[in-house]
Design a protein around this motif. Sequence first.
Motif, mmCIF file in Angstrom:
data_model
loop_
_atom_site.group_PDB
_atom_site.id
_atom_site.type_symbol
_atom_site.label_atom_id
_atom_site.label_comp_id
_atom_site.label_asym_id
_atom_site.label_seq_id
_atom_site.Cartn_x
_atom_site.Cartn_y
_atom_site.Cartn_z
ATOM 1 N N ASP A 22 3.604 -42.911 -1.482
ATOM 2 C CA ASP A 22 4.656 -43.657 -0.777
ATOM 3 C C ASP A 22 5.974 -44.253 -1.313
ATOM 4 O O ASP A 22 6.035 -44.572 -2.248
ATOM 5 C CB ASP A 22 4.365 -45.767 -0.645
ATOM 6 N N GLN A 38 4.315 -44.092 -4.975
ATOM 7 C CA GLN A 38 3.524 -44.262 -5.699
ATOM 8 C C GLN A 38 3.001 -42.810 -6.533
ATOM 9 O O GLN A 38 3.898 -41.810 -5.962
ATOM 10 C CB GLN A 38 2.773 -44.679 -4.200
ATOM 11 N N ASP A 144 2.208 -54.653 -0.398
ATOM 12 C CA ASP A 144 2.948 -54.577 0.347
ATOM 13 C C ASP A 144 4.220 -55.079 0.452
ATOM 14 O O ASP A 144 5.109 -54.465 1.568
ATOM 15 C CB ASP A 144 2.634 -53.071 1.331
ATOM 16 N N GLU A 198 -0.832 -51.634 6.245
ATOM 17 C CA GLU A 198 0.100 -50.875 4.943
ATOM 18 C C GLU A 198 1.289 -51.402 5.152
ATOM 19 O O GLU A 198 1.599 -51.187 6.519
ATOM 20 C CB GLU A 198 -0.681 -50.556 4.619
HETATM 21 C C1 FRU Z 1 -0.276 -46.963 1.386
HETATM 22 C C2 FRU Z 1 -0.971 -47.756 0.481
HETATM 23 C C3 FRU Z 1 -0.489 -48.834 0.249
HETATM 24 C C4 FRU Z 1 -0.576 -49.690 -1.386
HETATM 25 C C5 FRU Z 1 -0.658 -48.221 -2.117
HETATM 26 C C6 FRU Z 1 -1.401 -47.581 -3.026
HETATM 27 O O1 FRU Z 1 0.056 -45.513 1.746
HETATM 28 O O2 FRU Z 1 -2.366 -47.862 0.897
HETATM 29 O O3 FRU Z 1 -1.061 -50.050 0.831
HETATM 30 O O4 FRU Z 1 0.036 -50.189 -2.019
HETATM 31 O O5 FRU Z 1 -0.715 -47.619 -0.678
HETATM 32 O O6 FRU Z 1 -1.109 -46.676 -3.450
#
Ligand code: FRU
Length: 465
Positions: A22, A38, A144, A198
Motif C-alpha cells: 500500500d 508498505q 490503517d 482496509e
Molecule cells: C492492505 C493491508 C493493510 C495493512 C497492510 C499491511 O493491503 O492489508 O490493511 O495495514 O496491508 O501490509
Amino acid sequence: AQRGNTYYPDFHLAPPAGWMNDPNGLIYFDGLYHAFYQHHPMSADWGPMHWGHATSHDMIHWQHQPIALAPGNDYDRDGCFSGCAVNDNGILSLIYTGHVWLKEAGDDSAIREVQCLATSTDGIYFEKQGIVLTPPDGIMHFRDPKIWQENGTWWMVLGARDAANCGQTLLYKGNSLREWQLDRILAHADVDGGYMWECPDFFPCGDHHYLMFSPQGIQQNTGYQYRNRFQSGVIQGHWQQGSAFIQNQKFTELDNGHDFYAPQSFTAADGRRVIMAWMDMWESAMPSKQEGWAGCLTLPRELFERDGHLCQRPVIEAKSLRQQSQPIEPHSVSQTEVLLDHSSAIELELVWDISQSNAERYGIALGNKVGDGLELYIDSQSQRLVLWRHYPEYELDGYRSIPLPASDKLSLRIFIDRSSVEVFVNDGDAAMSSRIYPQPNERKLMLFASHGSAVISEGMLWQLK
Ligand code: FRU
C-alpha cells in the motif's frame, strides 16, 4: 535473486529493492510531495513491514529516500502497517498501525493492533512517539488510520472488523494527534459486504463526500468478470462535520482492471484531490520477484465529479513524460497493424468510432501477435470493453470488462510501463489497471479488428521518459 530490468517500471514508483504494497502517508508538505509505502526491504516477499519513502516535485519523478519507519518496538514488533501523514503545526507526522502477532506470524486470529505516531523535523528521519490509540473492547482488527483536520478539529477514519466479522469504518475525533475519542461507526458492511474494510479514506469531492476503502471478501457473482476477494472502491454520500454519513450510492469499484488496491488520497499543491494505489493484488503471481522486487504504485490520478459521478484521470503533470510523438491518422482498421515494434514505456490516445465500426472485436494488442499477451478490445456482441491478459507461464490469465459507454465514440488513454497497463476511458469515466509480463521480444503494439472493420477517428502515440 538477480536484479533484472525486464519488468522494472520506467515511470511508476516501485521499491529500490524488495517488496512494496500500500501507498502510505501521501502528502504535499513544505513544497515537496512525499510518498511512503508498505515495504519489506529484505526480500521481494511480504514480511515485517517498514515504511519506504520517496519524494518528488511533481508526483511523477521520484527520488528514493531512506526507510522512514522500521518495526521493532513492543507495540510494532511485527510491522509498521498502513497509515497516513499530516502537517501538525509545521511538523511532518506519520500515524500508522503497530502490528503484533500474538500466536504465530500470519495467524490472523490473534493479533494486537494499535495506532502510533512518529514525527520528523527534517522530513527524512522520523522519531517514534509511541501509541496514541488502542482498540475498543471486542475489536482486534483495527488498522490503517487516515487523518485530516477541519476547522481546527482532527478526524480519523480507521478500518475495523466487528465481532460478527463484518467490516466497518470507525470515525474518531481528536483534540490533538495524541488524544482521540470514538465519534461513531461511520459505515459498516451488510452480511455480504466484506469481513474487513482496509485502508479507509474520507474526503469531499465535487458535491459529495466519498468513503473510499478496500473491503476483503465481498461476495460478488457477476458471471462475466474475473474476481478475487479484494477490491477497492467508494461509497458516495453526504457528511457534515459531526453528523452521520448519509449514503446515496452503494459501493462502486474504482478501477476495473486486475491490479488496483488500497488507494489513498491527498491534496496536491493546488488543492486537487489525487489518489495513488498499489498496482498489484494479494494472492496474485508476481513474476518480478525473480528480479528481486515486487509491487509498484499507480500513476497519481486526479479525482473529479462529472454529472454527479466520480471520475479519475492522470494528473496533468504526467504529460511531462512525453517525448517523441507519432500521430495515428484517422483510418479504418480491418487487419492487424503494427504501431510500434518495441513498446516499453508509452502513452497512447485513441478514439474509436463505435457507430462506424462493424468488426466483431477490435482494439489494441501487445505481444508477438494478437491473442498472445495483452488485449484491450471492444466486444461488439456483448457491448463491453474487455481487458484480457494471458501469461500462462505465470498462471496469469483472465479478463475484466466494463459496459461500453452509451456514446458513438470511445476514447482511450493508455499507459504502458514495462509490466503494467493503465487505461482511462472517456476522459475519466472509468479506469482499468493491470500488471502484464511481456518478455523483451514480446512488446509489439498492434491495432486489430476481426470479422469486419473498425474506425479510428483520432490517435497519438508518445514514447515516455
Ligand atoms: C492492505 C493491508 C493493510 C495493512 C497492510 C499491511 O493491503 O492489508 O490493511 O495495514 O496491508 O501490509
